[in-house]
Design a protein around this motif. Structure first.
Motif, mmCIF file in Angstrom:
data_model
loop_
_atom_site.group_PDB
_atom_site.id
_atom_site.type_symbol
_atom_site.label_atom_id
_atom_site.label_comp_id
_atom_site.label_asym_id
_atom_site.label_seq_id
_atom_site.Cartn_x
_atom_site.Cartn_y
_atom_site.Cartn_z
ATOM 1 N N GLN A 1 22.572 41.028 30.957
ATOM 2 C CA GLN A 1 22.521 42.374 30.402
ATOM 3 C C GLN A 1 21.392 42.569 29.399
ATOM 4 O O GLN A 1 20.697 43.573 29.429
ATOM 5 N N GLU A 2 21.199 41.617 28.485
ATOM 6 C CA GLU A 2 20.192 41.781 27.441
ATOM 7 C C GLU A 2 18.763 41.748 27.994
ATOM 8 O O GLU A 2 17.904 42.488 27.551
ATOM 9 N N MET A 3 18.537 40.836 28.949
ATOM 10 C CA MET A 3 17.194 40.586 29.448
ATOM 11 C C MET A 3 17.343 39.762 30.718
ATOM 12 O O MET A 3 18.106 38.809 30.738
ATOM 13 N N ASP A 4 16.640 40.132 31.787
ATOM 14 C CA ASP A 4 16.806 39.339 33.011
ATOM 15 C C ASP A 4 15.999 38.040 32.935
ATOM 16 O O ASP A 4 15.171 37.843 32.044
ATOM 17 N N GLY A 5 16.271 37.147 33.862
ATOM 18 C CA GLY A 5 15.661 35.831 33.862
ATOM 19 C C GLY A 5 14.147 35.850 33.983
ATOM 20 O O GLY A 5 13.462 34.997 33.425
ATOM 21 N N LEU A 6 13.589 36.827 34.704
ATOM 22 C CA LEU A 6 12.138 36.907 34.839
ATOM 23 C C LEU A 6 11.468 37.267 33.518
ATOM 24 O O LEU A 6 10.442 36.687 33.153
ATOM 25 N N SER B 1 9.032 34.804 31.329
ATOM 26 C CA SER B 1 7.711 35.284 30.907
ATOM 27 C C SER B 1 7.518 35.117 29.405
ATOM 28 O O SER B 1 6.454 34.692 28.949
ATOM 29 N N ARG B 2 8.546 35.433 28.641
ATOM 30 C CA ARG B 2 8.448 35.281 27.182
ATOM 31 C C ARG B 2 8.333 33.806 26.783
ATOM 32 O O ARG B 2 7.591 33.475 25.874
ATOM 33 N N THR C 1 23.562 28.351 25.821
ATOM 34 C CA THR C 1 23.706 29.640 25.175
ATOM 35 C C THR C 1 24.090 30.676 26.217
ATOM 36 O O THR C 1 23.792 30.517 27.396
ATOM 37 N N GLN C 2 24.727 31.718 25.775
ATOM 38 C CA GLN C 2 25.085 32.825 26.655
ATOM 39 C C GLN C 2 24.141 34.006 26.475
ATOM 40 O O GLN C 2 24.320 35.029 27.118
ATOM 41 N N SER C 3 23.134 33.862 25.624
ATOM 42 C CA SER C 3 22.275 34.988 25.291
ATOM 43 C C SER C 3 20.802 34.627 25.409
ATOM 44 O O SER C 3 20.366 33.631 24.819
ATOM 45 N N PRO C 4 20.016 35.426 26.121
ATOM 46 C CA PRO C 4 18.576 35.190 26.184
ATOM 47 C C PRO C 4 17.917 35.261 24.802
ATOM 48 O O PRO C 4 17.014 34.489 24.504
ATOM 49 N N LEU C 5 18.365 36.173 23.975
ATOM 50 C CA LEU C 5 17.795 36.300 22.639
ATOM 51 C C LEU C 5 18.086 35.058 21.802
ATOM 52 O O LEU C 5 17.225 34.578 21.058
ATOM 53 N N GLN C 6 19.287 34.513 21.941
ATOM 54 C CA GLN C 6 19.619 33.283 21.234
ATOM 55 C C GLN C 6 18.773 32.123 21.766
ATOM 56 O O GLN C 6 18.325 31.278 21.005
ATOM 57 N N ALA C 7 18.534 32.091 23.050
ATOM 58 C CA ALA C 7 17.696 31.039 23.631
ATOM 59 C C ALA C 7 16.297 31.081 23.034
ATOM 60 O O ALA C 7 15.722 30.043 22.701
#
Length: 67
Positions: free
Chosen positions: A51-56, A60-61, A25-31
Motif C-alpha cells: 500500500q505505501e509503495m510498490d516493490g519497483l 529504485s529508491r 519489516t512490514q513497511s517499505p518506509l521502515q526498510a
C-alpha cells in the motif's frame, strides 16, 4: 519485506532454516530507514504489491541510495 504478516513469517522461517540472518519489516518506509542503520545487506526480498509503495519504487529508491 512484506505487508502480509503470514507471508512474512513463512519466508522468515524458510530463510532461518537455511541459516540466513534476516531483518524483517512490514513497511517499505521502515526498510528505507533500516538500511543505512544496519550492516550491509546482500539481498533484499520485497513484495511487489504494497500500500505505501510498490516493490519497483522501493527497489529504485534502494538503487539510488546504494548504486
Amino acid at each position: 519485506m512484506d505487508d502480509n504478516l503470514t507471508q512474512l513469517e513463512t519466508l522468515t522461517q524458510q530463510l532461518t532454516d537455511w541459516k540466513l540472518n534476516c531483518t524483517i519489516t512490514q513497511s517499505p518506509l521502515q526498510a528505507l530507514q533500516i538500511l543505512p542503520e544496519s550492516e550491509a545487506f546482500d539481498v533484499v526480498i520485497t513484495d511487489y504489491s504494497m500500500q505505501e509503495m510498490d516493490g519497483l519504487i522501493l527497489s529504485s529508491r534502494i538503487r539510488e541510495l546504494y548504486p
